[in-house]
Design a protein around this motif. Structure first.
Motif, PDB file in Angstrom:
ATOM      1  N   LYS A 124      -0.551 -21.895  -0.690  1.00 14.74           N
ATOM      2  CA  LYS A 124      -1.370 -21.439   0.425  1.00 14.74           C
ATOM      3  C   LYS A 124      -1.440 -22.589   1.419  1.00 14.74           C
ATOM      4  O   LYS A 124      -1.066 -23.718   1.105  1.00 14.74           O
ATOM      5  CB  LYS A 124      -2.791 -21.126  -0.068  1.00 14.74           C
ATOM      6  CG  LYS A 124      -2.862 -20.007  -1.073  1.00 14.74           C
ATOM      7  CD  LYS A 124      -2.918 -18.676  -0.368  1.00 14.74           C
ATOM      8  CE  LYS A 124      -2.935 -17.521  -1.357  1.00 14.74           C
ATOM      9  NZ  LYS A 124      -2.854 -16.232  -0.689  1.00 14.74           N
ATOM     10  N   GLU A 142      -6.790 -20.148  -8.576  1.00 14.72           N
ATOM     11  CA  GLU A 142      -6.523 -18.934  -7.809  1.00 14.72           C
ATOM     12  C   GLU A 142      -7.829 -18.196  -7.483  1.00 14.72           C
ATOM     13  O   GLU A 142      -8.026 -17.715  -6.369  1.00 14.72           O
ATOM     14  CB  GLU A 142      -5.602 -18.032  -8.635  1.00 14.72           C
ATOM     15  CG  GLU A 142      -4.800 -17.086  -7.774  1.00 14.72           C
ATOM     16  CD  GLU A 142      -3.644 -16.463  -8.553  1.00 14.72           C
ATOM     17  OE1 GLU A 142      -3.154 -17.081  -9.519  1.00 14.72           O
ATOM     18  OE2 GLU A 142      -3.246 -15.353  -8.178  1.00 14.72           O
ATOM     19  N   GLU A 143      -8.736 -18.184  -8.477  1.00 18.50           N
ATOM     20  CA  GLU A 143     -10.036 -17.523  -8.257  1.00 18.50           C
ATOM     21  C   GLU A 143     -10.796 -18.165  -7.104  1.00 18.50           C
ATOM     22  O   GLU A 143     -11.451 -17.486  -6.320  1.00 18.50           O
ATOM     23  CB  GLU A 143     -10.894 -17.601  -9.525  1.00 18.50           C
ATOM     24  CG  GLU A 143     -10.484 -16.591 -10.574  1.00 18.50           C
ATOM     25  CD  GLU A 143     -11.105 -16.879 -11.933  1.00 18.50           C
ATOM     26  OE1 GLU A 143     -12.188 -17.490 -11.985  1.00 18.50           O
ATOM     27  OE2 GLU A 143     -10.477 -16.511 -12.948  1.00 18.50           O
ATOM     28  N   GLU A 183      -9.259 -17.012  -3.884  1.00 16.04           N
ATOM     29  CA  GLU A 183      -9.488 -15.597  -3.601  1.00 16.04           C
ATOM     30  C   GLU A 183     -10.868 -15.308  -3.016  1.00 16.04           C
ATOM     31  O   GLU A 183     -11.085 -14.306  -2.347  1.00 16.04           O
ATOM     32  CB  GLU A 183      -9.289 -14.767  -4.880  1.00 16.04           C
ATOM     33  CG  GLU A 183      -7.828 -14.429  -5.081  1.00 16.04           C
ATOM     34  CD  GLU A 183      -7.550 -13.870  -6.461  1.00 16.04           C
ATOM     35  OE1 GLU A 183      -8.506 -13.613  -7.223  1.00 16.04           O
ATOM     36  OE2 GLU A 183      -6.355 -13.707  -6.784  1.00 16.04           O
ATOM     37  N   LYS A 184     -11.787 -16.212  -3.295  1.00 15.95           N
ATOM     38  CA  LYS A 184     -13.158 -15.997  -2.835  1.00 15.95           C
ATOM     39  C   LYS A 184     -13.335 -16.249  -1.341  1.00 15.95           C
ATOM     40  O   LYS A 184     -14.383 -15.972  -0.780  1.00 15.95           O
ATOM     41  CB  LYS A 184     -14.110 -16.926  -3.596  1.00 15.95           C
ATOM     42  CG  LYS A 184     -14.492 -16.397  -4.931  1.00 15.95           C
ATOM     43  CD  LYS A 184     -15.708 -17.139  -5.433  1.00 15.95           C
ATOM     44  CE  LYS A 184     -16.151 -16.519  -6.751  1.00 15.95           C
ATOM     45  NZ  LYS A 184     -17.066 -17.365  -7.440  1.00 15.95           N
ATOM     46  N   ARG A 238     -11.667 -16.592   2.816  1.00 15.24           N
ATOM     47  CA  ARG A 238     -10.634 -16.092   3.721  1.00 15.24           C
ATOM     48  C   ARG A 238     -10.009 -17.228   4.530  1.00 15.24           C
ATOM     49  O   ARG A 238      -9.332 -16.998   5.525  1.00 15.24           O
ATOM     50  CB  ARG A 238     -11.260 -15.103   4.705  1.00 15.24           C
ATOM     51  CG  ARG A 238     -11.662 -13.818   4.054  1.00 15.24           C
ATOM     52  CD  ARG A 238     -12.726 -13.127   4.900  1.00 15.24           C
ATOM     53  NE  ARG A 238     -13.066 -11.850   4.296  1.00 15.24           N
ATOM     54  CZ  ARG A 238     -12.593 -10.690   4.712  1.00 15.24           C
ATOM     55  NH1 ARG A 238     -11.783 -10.621   5.747  1.00 15.24           N
ATOM     56  NH2 ARG A 238     -12.933  -9.570   4.111  1.00 15.24           N
ATOM     57  N   ASP A 246      -1.057 -17.514   3.253  1.00  9.90           N
ATOM     58  CA  ASP A 246       0.113 -17.810   2.421  1.00  9.90           C
ATOM     59  C   ASP A 246       0.963 -18.894   3.064  1.00  9.90           C
ATOM     60  O   ASP A 246       1.160 -18.910   4.279  1.00  9.90           O
ATOM     61  CB  ASP A 246       0.960 -16.544   2.245  1.00  9.90           C
ATOM     62  CG  ASP A 246       0.293 -15.581   1.277  1.00  9.90           C
ATOM     63  OD1 ASP A 246      -0.538 -16.059   0.467  1.00  9.90           O
ATOM     64  OD2 ASP A 246       0.572 -14.366   1.349  1.00  9.90           O
TER      65      ASP A 246
END
Lengths: 314, 338
Positions: B4, B176-177, B180-181, B183, B187
């Motif tokens: 990312k 990853e968690e 994901e939380k 914004r 990528d």
């Protein structure tokens, strides 16, 4: 002949003639502005010896408990520590050869590191009164005076007061440039000082580097390490940490030569000298005594005179 | 490589988001000392520090930790267990060497044989967000002990500074968690991955100290009585700087302390460099002098620990070199052994 060359010649002669078994001196260190203690017992190795403004360690530290005869490279403060060790019967006078070196003050490399704020000092050379530092590829020049150790700024004994052999010409003795942090402390009120020391000593990680580098901290078993009874806890409790530092400072009263080794060694940058220097000033005021200048004079806290000033115990 | 990116100007937002839900520890300056400490706002963070003076180890292994509390009341003694915090701890911006260092703690404290509940609880709740080293220090030697300036080992996420943005290497599910939380990330593109790979190569090449340590464990195992320790230890003064500032030194002592009618049993950091470490009640000390104590430090890291756990217990961060009051340089010792 450069000072280093003369030092090496003297060391060679002492070793070759069997006057000493080992020379305790400084050699090049692995960091800029850092030398490291070395122990040379072979005359062929004397070229390792260096002498410059980064020879900060007090080598008198290594004399206690030695069985052999040692020649020690000694700045004014180091030689005074040796005198104290002889006075206190920790070192036999005829087991040590004091090699006096002219000292114009030691550079406090930590101060430079701090000034660079995270930028890396890659190399450094001392040119006269300037320190030229390679900072990540670019050259920066600092005034040496600005980065002298605090103990060197107030030093009035740059040369060994007692020595067996002296390297080159003696350094010019200077008057103290004036206390910096201590005079600030003395201006504070008692409660301000208390908070100052609480904050400063709050940084202590209890590594005991201050004790370990101090030539006069030679107790076979420090009170900190005693277990029967145990005088001091091992946690980072404020009172424990203070108890250690204050006790150490008081135990050094009238013995400390203000070499500044404790302050230089502290990885947390605690200016331990604030404690010791203050105590030494009091000893000077009360008894007109400075440690390490004579073999004959008895340290004031090891003797008693009827006319000793006593106001402080009222 | 899955990745990312996040814009540099948005990183403070990310940190502040983390602070809202977690205990966040990051490189800071406290009383002019660079260290890891809990932060309450992103502006406390200093990301330009190379290796902080104090490592992050006390986040997972505090210098002093109460294990039990006792209180004497009405001729009875009440024993209480201190609550172990189960808050999620985020170690933000730690160097890859230190992230690897926690693997040493894991082996010591979470093995099948010994499980340290206090450590394990903190460790399970910890998320490690590493910051790759672009400019290793001259005292760094991570590549000699199995690491690298971009090592992923021990980190859940690894950030790479690419100028105006960070490339984020997503290493574990835990990492990853976290991503994901929010914004704030997008990528990574190929150019980001390429730039990160190029930076990794350059950083690795910039490390000057290379010591070949293959076989050191065997060598040391035959060196216990070697006369070379007599010379090597001479300048060591026996303080605790190297071990207390070492990210992998985990030895501790357990002491009982009383305050009036309250007592506590506390775990405190200890060090093999102190005589008291091995002082026995009989009066005997099996490591009576600095020689044995200095040898122990080397042996534990490069012989005993690898023998038991299959890994060297040194990460090559160089703190012991930078802070030693007598410039006792572990690299020189290693070279002389090899």
């Amino acid at each position: 002949m450069s000072l280093e060359t003369s030092l090496r010649e003297i060391a060679r002669k002492l070793l070759e003639e069997g006057q000493v078994d080992v020379i305790i001196g400084y050699e090049k260190g692995s960091l800029p502005l850092q030398t490291t203690p070395c122990f040379i017992d072979d005359a062929d190795d004397v070229d390792r010896l260096v002498w410059n403004e980064s020879c900060g360690n007090n080598l008198a530290k290594y004399l206690v408990d030695r069985k052999d005869k040692a020649g020690v490279v000694a700045k004014g403060c180091d030689a005074r520590s040796i005198v104290m060790l002889v006075v206190e019967k920790q070192v036999e006078r005829d087991k040590v050869v004091i090699i006096g070196v002219p000292c114009s003050g030691i550079i406090d490399r930590r101060k430079i590191v701090e000034t660079l704020e995270g930028r890396e000092m890659l190399e450094a050379t001392i040119k006269g009164d300037k320190v030229v530092v390679n900072v990540e590829g670019s050259e920066e020049v600092f005034a040496k005076e600005q980065f002298l150790c605090e103990s060197c700024q107030t030093c009035e004994h740059r040369n060994a007061p007692i020595y067996d052999v002296f390297v080159g010409e003696k350094a010019k003795e200077t008057k103290s440039m004036g206390e910096t942090s201590l005079s600030e402390l003395e201006k504070m009120t008692a409660s301000e000082r208390w908070s100052f020391f609480k904050r400063e000593l709050g940084k202590c990680i209890r590594c005991y580097a201050c004790r370990e580098v101090c030539p006069l901290c030679y107790c076979e078993e420090c009170f900190v390490d005693q277990t029967m009874p145990s005088w001091l806890g091992k946690t980072d409790d404020e009172s424990e940490v203070m108890f250690y530092h204050v006790t150490r400072a008081l135990h050094l009263a009238g013995r400390c030569v203000d070499c500044g080794a404790c302050s230089r060694a502290c990885p947390m940058g605690i200016n331990l000298r604030n404690l010791n220097r203050r105590v030494e000033k009091r000893v000077k005021e009360l008894y007109n005594y400075e440690a390490g200048l004579s073999f004959e004079e008895t340290p004031p806290l090891a003797t008693f005179k009827l006319n000793d000033p006593q106001e402080f115990i009222k | 490589m899955k990745g990312k990116t996040i814009l540099k100007e948005r990183l403070p937002d990310f940190i502040d988001e983390l602070i809202r839900e977690n205990l966040v520890f990051a490189p800071v300056k406290r009383e002019n000392i660079t260290c890891f400490d809990e932060i309450s706002a992103s502006d406390e963070v200093h990301l330009n520090l190379q290796n902080t003076k104090k490592p992050s180890k006390d986040v997972l292994l505090p210098k002093c930790e109460p294990l039990l509390l006792f209180e004497a009341k009405d001729k009875k003694v009440e024993v209480k267990e201190p609550k172990i915090s189960d808050a999620r701890r985020i170690l933000f911006g730690i160097r890859p060497c230190e992230a690897r260092g926690f693997n040493v703690f894991d082996k010591a404290f979470t093995s099948d044989e010994f499980k340290d509940v206090y450590y394990m609880k903190r460790r399970e709740n910890a998320i490690v967000i590493g910051m790759a080293c672009l400019k290793p220090s001259p005292t760094c030697f991570c590549t000699s002990v199995g690491g690298s300036p971009f090592s992923r080992e021990g980190s859940d996420l690894l950030l790479v500074d690419l100028g105006d943005r960070y490339f984020v290497d997503v290493i574990t599910e835990k990492g990853e968690e976290v991503i994901e939380k929010t914004r704030l990330f997008k990528d990574a593109e190929k150019r980001d991955i390429d730039a990160a790979e190029k930076a990794a190569k350059e950083a690795e090449a910039s490390i000057k100290t290379r010591i070949r340590l293959e076989g050191i464990q065997d060598k040391l195992s035959k060196m216990f009585d070697d006369p070379s320790w007599d010379d090597l230890h001479q300048k060591c003064v026996g303080c605790g700087v190297c071990t207390f500032l070492c990210p992998t030194c985990y030895c501790f002592d357990i002491v009982d302390e009383s305050y009036g009618f309250e007592m506590r049993r506390v775990r405190v950091w200890d060090t093999c460099q102190f005589p008291l470490f091995t002082q026995q009640a009989s009066g005997v000390n099996p490591r009576p002098s600095g020689k044995e104590r200095m040898r122990q430090r080397i042996m534990h890291k490069f012989s005993y620990f690898p023998e038991v756990h299959g890994e060297i217990a040194c990460i090559g961060c160089g703190r012991c070199i930078r802070e030693c009051p007598v410039n006792f340089d572990i690299r020189e010792v290693l070279k002389s052994i090899m």
